[in-house]
Write a protein that holds these residues in place. Structure first.
Motif, short mmCIF file in Angstrom:
data_model
loop_
_atom_site.label_atom_id
_atom_site.label_comp_id
_atom_site.label_asym_id
_atom_site.label_seq_id
_atom_site.Cartn_x
_atom_site.Cartn_y
_atom_site.Cartn_z
N LEU A 42 0.85 -1.19 0.00
CA LEU A 42 0.00 0.00 0.00
C LEU A 42 0.89 1.24 0.00
CD1 LEU A 42 -2.83 1.37 0.39
CD2 LEU A 42 -2.43 1.16 2.85
N VAL A 43 0.65 2.15 -0.95
CA VAL A 43 1.46 3.36 -1.11
C VAL A 43 0.57 4.58 -0.99
CG1 VAL A 43 3.04 4.63 -2.63
CG2 VAL A 43 3.00 2.12 -2.69
N GLY A 44 1.00 5.57 -0.19
CA GLY A 44 0.20 6.77 -0.08
C GLY A 44 0.93 7.88 0.65
N GLY A 45 0.49 9.13 0.40
CA GLY A 45 1.04 10.26 1.13
C GLY A 45 0.74 10.14 2.61
N VAL A 46 1.70 10.49 3.45
CA VAL A 46 1.52 10.34 4.90
C VAL A 46 0.57 11.40 5.44
CG1 VAL A 46 2.65 10.31 7.15
CG2 VAL A 46 3.78 9.26 5.18
N GLY A 47 0.86 12.66 5.20
CA GLY A 47 0.00 13.73 5.69
C GLY A 47 -0.31 13.61 7.16
N SER A 48 -1.60 13.62 7.50
CA SER A 48 -2.02 13.52 8.90
C SER A 48 -1.83 12.13 9.46
CB SER A 48 -3.48 13.94 9.05
OG SER A 48 -4.33 12.99 8.43
N PRO A 63 13.25 23.64 -3.25
CA PRO A 63 13.27 25.01 -3.78
C PRO A 63 11.92 25.46 -4.34
CG PRO A 63 14.45 23.50 -5.24
CD PRO A 63 14.16 22.75 -3.97
N GLU A 64 11.04 24.50 -4.67
CA GLU A 64 9.72 24.88 -5.18
C GLU A 64 8.76 25.07 -4.01
OE1 GLU A 64 8.38 25.50 -8.09
OE2 GLU A 64 9.90 24.94 -9.56
N ILE A 65 8.05 24.03 -3.60
CA ILE A 65 7.12 24.12 -2.47
C ILE A 65 7.11 22.80 -1.72
CG2 ILE A 65 5.58 25.76 -3.61
CD1 ILE A 65 3.65 23.34 -4.08
N ILE A 66 6.63 22.85 -0.47
CA ILE A 66 6.28 21.61 0.21
C ILE A 66 4.93 21.18 -0.35
CG2 ILE A 66 5.54 20.63 2.42
CD1 ILE A 66 7.53 22.34 3.83
N ILE A 67 4.82 19.93 -0.78
CA ILE A 67 3.57 19.46 -1.36
C ILE A 67 2.49 19.44 -0.27
CG2 ILE A 67 2.43 17.60 -2.62
CD1 ILE A 67 5.22 16.73 -3.57
N ALA A 68 1.52 20.31 -0.40
CA ALA A 68 0.50 20.47 0.63
C ALA A 68 -0.25 19.17 0.86
CB ALA A 68 -0.48 21.57 0.21
N GLY A 69 -0.44 18.83 2.12
CA GLY A 69 -1.28 17.70 2.46
C GLY A 69 -0.55 16.42 2.80
N ILE A 70 0.70 16.22 2.32
CA ILE A 70 1.39 14.96 2.60
C ILE A 70 2.58 15.13 3.53
CG2 ILE A 70 0.62 13.95 0.44
CD1 ILE A 70 3.51 14.17 -0.57
N GLY A 71 2.88 16.38 3.93
CA GLY A 71 3.97 16.63 4.87
C GLY A 71 3.53 17.54 5.99
N SER A 72 4.44 17.86 6.88
CA SER A 72 4.07 18.71 8.00
C SER A 72 5.30 19.38 8.60
CB SER A 72 3.37 17.90 9.08
OG SER A 72 3.08 18.72 10.20
N LEU A 78 -1.07 16.76 -7.04
CA LEU A 78 0.38 16.61 -6.98
C LEU A 78 0.80 15.46 -6.06
CD1 LEU A 78 2.89 18.01 -8.11
CD2 LEU A 78 2.90 19.47 -6.08
N SER A 79 0.09 15.27 -4.95
CA SER A 79 0.43 14.16 -4.06
C SER A 79 0.19 12.82 -4.76
CB SER A 79 -0.39 14.23 -2.77
OG SER A 79 -1.77 14.10 -3.03
N THR A 80 -0.79 12.77 -5.67
CA THR A 80 -1.03 11.56 -6.43
C THR A 80 0.13 11.29 -7.39
OG1 THR A 80 -3.42 11.82 -6.28
CG2 THR A 80 -2.59 10.44 -8.06
N GLY A 81 0.66 12.34 -8.01
CA GLY A 81 1.82 12.16 -8.87
C GLY A 81 2.99 11.59 -8.11
N ALA A 82 3.19 12.05 -6.88
CA ALA A 82 4.27 11.52 -6.04
C ALA A 82 4.01 10.06 -5.68
CB ALA A 82 4.41 12.37 -4.78
N GLY A 83 2.76 9.74 -5.31
CA GLY A 83 2.42 8.37 -4.97
C GLY A 83 2.55 7.43 -6.15
N TYR A 84 2.20 7.93 -7.33
CA TYR A 84 2.32 7.15 -8.56
C TYR A 84 3.79 6.79 -8.83
CZ TYR A 84 2.19 6.57 -13.73
OH TYR A 84 2.33 6.13 -15.03
N LEU A 85 4.68 7.76 -8.65
CA LEU A 85 6.11 7.49 -8.82
C LEU A 85 6.58 6.39 -7.88
CD1 LEU A 85 8.16 10.81 -9.14
CD2 LEU A 85 7.79 9.06 -10.87
N ALA A 86 6.24 6.55 -6.60
CA ALA A 86 6.67 5.58 -5.60
C ALA A 86 6.08 4.20 -5.88
CB ALA A 86 6.26 6.06 -4.21
N ALA A 87 4.81 4.16 -6.29
CA ALA A 87 4.15 2.87 -6.55
C ALA A 87 4.78 2.16 -7.74
CB ALA A 87 2.66 3.09 -6.79
N ARG A 88 5.10 2.91 -8.80
CA ARG A 88 5.76 2.30 -9.96
C ARG A 88 7.09 1.67 -9.56
NH1 ARG A 88 4.90 3.86 -15.40
NH2 ARG A 88 7.18 4.00 -15.62
N HIS A 89 7.83 2.40 -8.71
CA HIS A 89 9.13 1.89 -8.29
C HIS A 89 8.99 0.63 -7.44
CE1 HIS A 89 13.39 2.01 -7.31
NE2 HIS A 89 13.06 1.78 -6.05
#
Length: 341
Positions: free
Chosen positions: A142-148, A193-202, A242-253
Motif C-alpha cells: 500500500l502506497v500513499g502520502g503520509v500527511g495527517s 526550492p519549489e514548495i512543500i507538497i500540501a497535504g502529505i507533509g508537515s 500533486l500528491s497523487t503524482g508523487a504516490g504514482y512514482l513511488a508505486a511504480r518503483h
C-alpha cells in the motif's frame, strides 16, 4: 479521499453525544479536508468553520460557500511552514473566543481512522483477500502520502487485521510518501526550492501518524511529483493532484522492485487546483525513465529530487519537537476502542 474520514468522524461524534446537530465544527485545512468536512456538516446539519491555507483556490472557496461553510483564509505566504503554524494559532484564537465550537483535530484525533474500515474491506475484496496472504500469495503493498497519518495508517491497520484478532496476519507492506522539508520522518533539514507538497507533509508533529506502521519511505520533490502527475494523465487519463503524482512514482518503483506483489496507491484528489502550478508546466516534466530514487540509510543522506529509505516500522525519529510531542501523548481518542467500535 477525506470525505469517508470526515463523514464517519462526524457521525461518530453525533452518535456518542460529543456534539449535537447545529453545533459548529472547526478545523484547519490546506484543501481536501476542508471540502470533506463541509460536506459532512451539510449532510448532518452542522455548522462548519474552516481556517484555510493560503493555497485554497477560487474553485474550493466557491464550493465551501455553496455548502454553507465559513472560510477564513490565511494571507498569501511563500513559506508553507509558516502558513501551517499561523493556521494552528488562529484555530486556538477562535476556540478562546468560542469555547462551544468543537475542534475536529484532523491531525491528532484517531476518530478520523474510522471511515477507512469500509475502504479496507473493499480493497480486500478487490485484491483477493488481503488477509492471510494479503492480496494474493505474494502480498499487498500500500502506497500513499503520509500527511495527517489517518488514511495510510488506518488502511494498514485494518488490512493487517487490527480490528479482527481472529483474522490471520496479513502480508501488507506500507509505503509512505513525504515531501522534502517535512518534520514527520525527519526531513525538515532538506528544503524543496519549489514548495512543500500540501497535504502529505508537515512542519509540526501530527498525533495521528503511527510511525511504527511504515515499512518504507519515499521523499519526493515538487519537480519529480510534477513529472508523475503529468505522466499519469498522459498514460492513464487520470487527472489528479500533486500528491497523487508523487504516490504514482513511488508505486511504480515498488512494483518494479517486487513485481510479484499487488501494489495499490492512493490518489487523494483531482488535479483541478493544480492546473496553473503543475499542469500548465507540463513541458518541464521529465520522463519517468530519467527518474529513480536514491537509496539512503538515514535522513542525513537525503537528497533531491527523490530518496527512498527502509523504515522497518521504527518509532518516530529523535528530535526536540517530536520528543516533546510524544512526551505529552496524543490527545486523540483511544485507538483500540475506536477499532473495536
Amino acid at each position: 479521499m477525506k470525505a469517508v474520514s470526515a463523514l464517519a468522524a462526524v457521525r461518530h461524534l453525533l452518535d456518542t453525544g460529543a456534539v449535537r446537530r447545529g453545533d459548529t465544527l472547526l478545523d484547519s485545512s490546506s484543501g481536501i479536508y476542508a471540502y470533506a468536512l463541509a460536506l459532512a456538516c451539510h449532510r448532518y446539519g452542522m455548522r462548519c468553520h474552516i481556517v484555510g491555507s493560503t493555497t485554497v483556490d477560487r474553485t474550493l472557496r466557491t464550493q465551501l460557500a455553496v455548502l454553507g461553510a465559513t472560510l477564513e483564509q490565511m494571507e498569501p505566504c511563500s513559506d508553507l511552514k509558516l502558513d501551517q503554524k499561523r493556521r494552528v494559532e488562529r484555530v486556538h484564537e477562535i476556540l478562546a473566543e468560542h469555547p462551544e465550537y468543537h475542534w475536529m483535530r484532523q491531525y491528532h484525533d484517531d476518530v478520523h481512522y474510522l471511515g477507512y474500515r469500509a475502504i479496507a474491506d473493499r480493497i480486500r475484496e478487490a485484491v483477493g483477500g488481503a488477509g492471510g496472504a494479503g492480496g494474493g500469495a505474494a502480498g499487498l503493498t500500500l502506497v500513499g502520502g503520509v500527511g495527517s497519518g489517518a488514511s495510510t495508517g488506518a488502511l494498514a491497520r485494518y488490512l493487517r487485521g487490527a480490528d479482527d484478532p481472529a483474522r490471520p496476519p496479513a502480508d501488507v507492506e506500507l509505503v509512505g510518501v513525504q515531501p522534502y522539508g517535512s518534520l514527520t520522518f525527519g526531513a525538515e533539514h532538506v528544503p524543496d526550492p519549489e514548495i512543500i507538497i500540501a497535504g502529505i507533509g508537515s512542519s509540526i508533529p501530527f498525533g495521528n501518524v503511527s510511525h511504527e506502521l511504515y515499512d518504507t519511505l519515499h521523499w519526493i520533490s515538487f519537480d519529480a511529483a510534477l513529472a508523475g502527475s503529468v505522466d499519469l494523465l498522459r498514460r492513464h487519463a487520470v487527472f489528479a493532484g500533486l500528491s497523487t503524482g508523487a504516490g504514482y512514482l513511488a508505486a511504480r518503483h515498488e512494483r518494479e522492485r517486487a513485481p510479484e506483489r499487488t501494489v495499490l496507491f492512493i490518489a487523494a484528489d483531482t488535479g483541478h487546483r493544480y492546473v496553473d502550478t503543475v499542469y500548465a508546466r507540463h513541458r518541464e516534466a521529465k520522463a519517468l525513465t530519467d527518474l529513480a530514487p536514491r537509496e539512503v540509510a538515514d535522513q542525513r543522506q537525503l537528497a533531491l529530487p527523490w530518496s527512498r529509505m527502509r523504515w522497518n516500522r521504527a518509532p518516530a525519529p529523535a528530535g526536540p519537537q517530536m520528543r516533546a510531542f510524544r512526551a505529552r501523548g496524543s490527545p486523540g481518542w483511544p485507538l483500540r476502542a475506536m477499532l473495536e467500535a
